[in-house]
Design an enzyme around this catalytic site. Sequence first.
Site, short mmCIF file in Angstrom:
data_model
loop_
_atom_site.label_atom_id
_atom_site.label_comp_id
_atom_site.label_asym_id
_atom_site.label_seq_id
_atom_site.Cartn_x
_atom_site.Cartn_y
_atom_site.Cartn_z
N GLN A 298 -24.31 -31.19 -19.92
CA GLN A 298 -25.60 -30.96 -19.15
C GLN A 298 -26.47 -32.36 -19.73
OE1 GLN A 298 -26.79 -28.42 -16.99
NE2 GLN A 298 -28.50 -30.20 -16.71
N ASP B 135 -35.61 -24.40 -21.29
CA ASP B 135 -34.56 -23.57 -20.85
C ASP B 135 -34.67 -22.12 -21.01
OD1 ASP B 135 -31.95 -22.62 -20.43
OD2 ASP B 135 -30.94 -23.48 -22.18
N CYS C 292 -32.13 -27.20 -17.17
CA CYS C 292 -30.89 -27.37 -16.62
C CYS C 292 -30.48 -26.19 -15.61
CB CYS C 292 -29.71 -27.15 -17.99
SG CYS C 292 -30.01 -25.36 -18.80
N HIS D 36 -23.95 -27.79 -25.40
CA HIS D 36 -23.69 -27.95 -23.75
C HIS D 36 -23.89 -29.45 -23.48
CE1 HIS D 36 -23.53 -27.07 -19.53
NE2 HIS D 36 -24.61 -26.47 -19.30
N ARG E 122 -15.94 -22.85 -20.25
CA ARG E 122 -17.20 -22.14 -20.89
C ARG E 122 -16.83 -21.06 -21.40
NH1 ARG E 122 -22.48 -21.51 -17.21
NH2 ARG E 122 -22.41 -23.79 -17.81
N ARG F 245 -24.86 -33.60 -12.70
CA ARG F 245 -23.79 -33.01 -13.31
C ARG F 245 -22.59 -33.43 -12.73
NH1 ARG F 245 -24.22 -28.01 -16.06
NH2 ARG F 245 -21.90 -28.52 -16.47
N1 NVA Z 1 -29.02 -21.93 -22.57
C1 NVA Z 1 -28.38 -21.47 -21.43
C2 NVA Z 1 -27.80 -22.38 -20.48
C3 NVA Z 1 -27.46 -22.04 -19.28
C4 NVA Z 1 -26.89 -23.29 -18.52
C5 NVA Z 1 -27.30 -20.49 -21.66
O1 NVA Z 1 -26.50 -20.54 -22.63
O2 NVA Z 1 -27.11 -19.35 -21.10
N1 CP Z 2 -26.64 -25.72 -16.07
C1 CP Z 2 -25.69 -24.98 -15.82
O1 CP Z 2 -24.96 -25.23 -16.67
O2 CP Z 2 -25.73 -24.03 -14.83
P1 CP Z 2 -24.73 -23.18 -14.74
O3 CP Z 2 -24.73 -22.05 -15.59
O4 CP Z 2 -24.79 -22.41 -13.25
O5 CP Z 2 -23.14 -23.67 -14.56
#
Ligand code: NVA
Ligand code: CP
Length: 308
Positions: free
Chosen positions: A137, A223, A263, A134, A107, A291
């Site tokens: 997800q 989101d 998500c 992502h 990540r 997930r």
């Molecule tokens: N779009 C959000 C998703 C978090 C799971 C982010 O990138 O922070």
């Molecule tokens: N939806 C998702 O990826 O959640 P986290 O940021 O908690 O991993």
Amino acid sequence: MSTTPLRHYLQFNDLTADEYAHVLQRAAVIKKKFKAYEKYHPLADRTLAMIFEKASTRTRVSFEAGMYQLGGSVVHLTTGDSQLGRAEPIEDSAKVISRMVDLVMIRTYGQDKIERFAEHSRVPVINGLTNEFHPCQILADIFTYIEHRGSIQGKTVAWVGDGNNMANTWLQAAELLDFKVHVSTPSGYEVDEAVAGVRQQEGFKVFADPMEACRGADLVTTDVWTSMGYEAENEARRAAFADWCVDTEMMKVARPDALFMHCLPAHRGEEVEADVIDGPQSVVWDEAENRMHVQKALMEFLLLGRVA
Ligand code: NVA
Ligand code: CP
């Protein structure tokens, strides 16, 4: 080391429609075993390295618990407690880490970073979220849709909110799996088609009014207004996104059997009303749980190929 050809999962397009059919079917089988407390250890003695340069709850727990359930083990690294935060080149990190583990989940911020890592990795690399995509997800979201409503082919997904990593990934998925996305973003926060990697325009339609995007939709999803890494824009985004809150009125113009997904983490009163996310059409808890099941199927596929 795996004996299957090296495959990465850096964006949704990295698997074919036929491979998705396989992985989704395996996710259902693997979920069933989990619910029945049936031991399934195809990844015994395999190790997953998880690298987090951004915060996480779901991704961390789902990958870590999932890998243990498959008989393997995990190593958890963050920028703060590894040399990654002290400017060791990503290429060097990839060469070293991938000599010691069988699979890597990352990540991070820019997609370029995960691509550079993958280029120098001996083992499969999975995108656990970047600024651009992502995919794990959306894989879970599609699995969840299928569980509740059957095939997503020909259906309409309404995306209300930021043209972010989730939106980009929905567009790739729509093209590949043959459904439509109605996208409504505030002006200035549109999806960038080049970044999203859109190849055909037929997969999505843009709406200025979020209500129109939701009209007749089979699934309404949104989101956070401010994704991780964009916190400096918080105030500007709060003002720009004020009308992009999924509320009961939007759910009313969607199909009567429409589902709501997010998500998570969610901000009630911002991108979604509490009555929607906590209401009868919401499947966010199944979505979060799934997930783990889809990622177990994905790890199985990347390391062992098509398991019958
Ligand atoms: N779009 C959000 C998703 C978090 C799971 C982010 O990138 O922070
Ligand atoms: N939806 C998702 O990826 O959640 P986290 O940021 O908690 O991993």
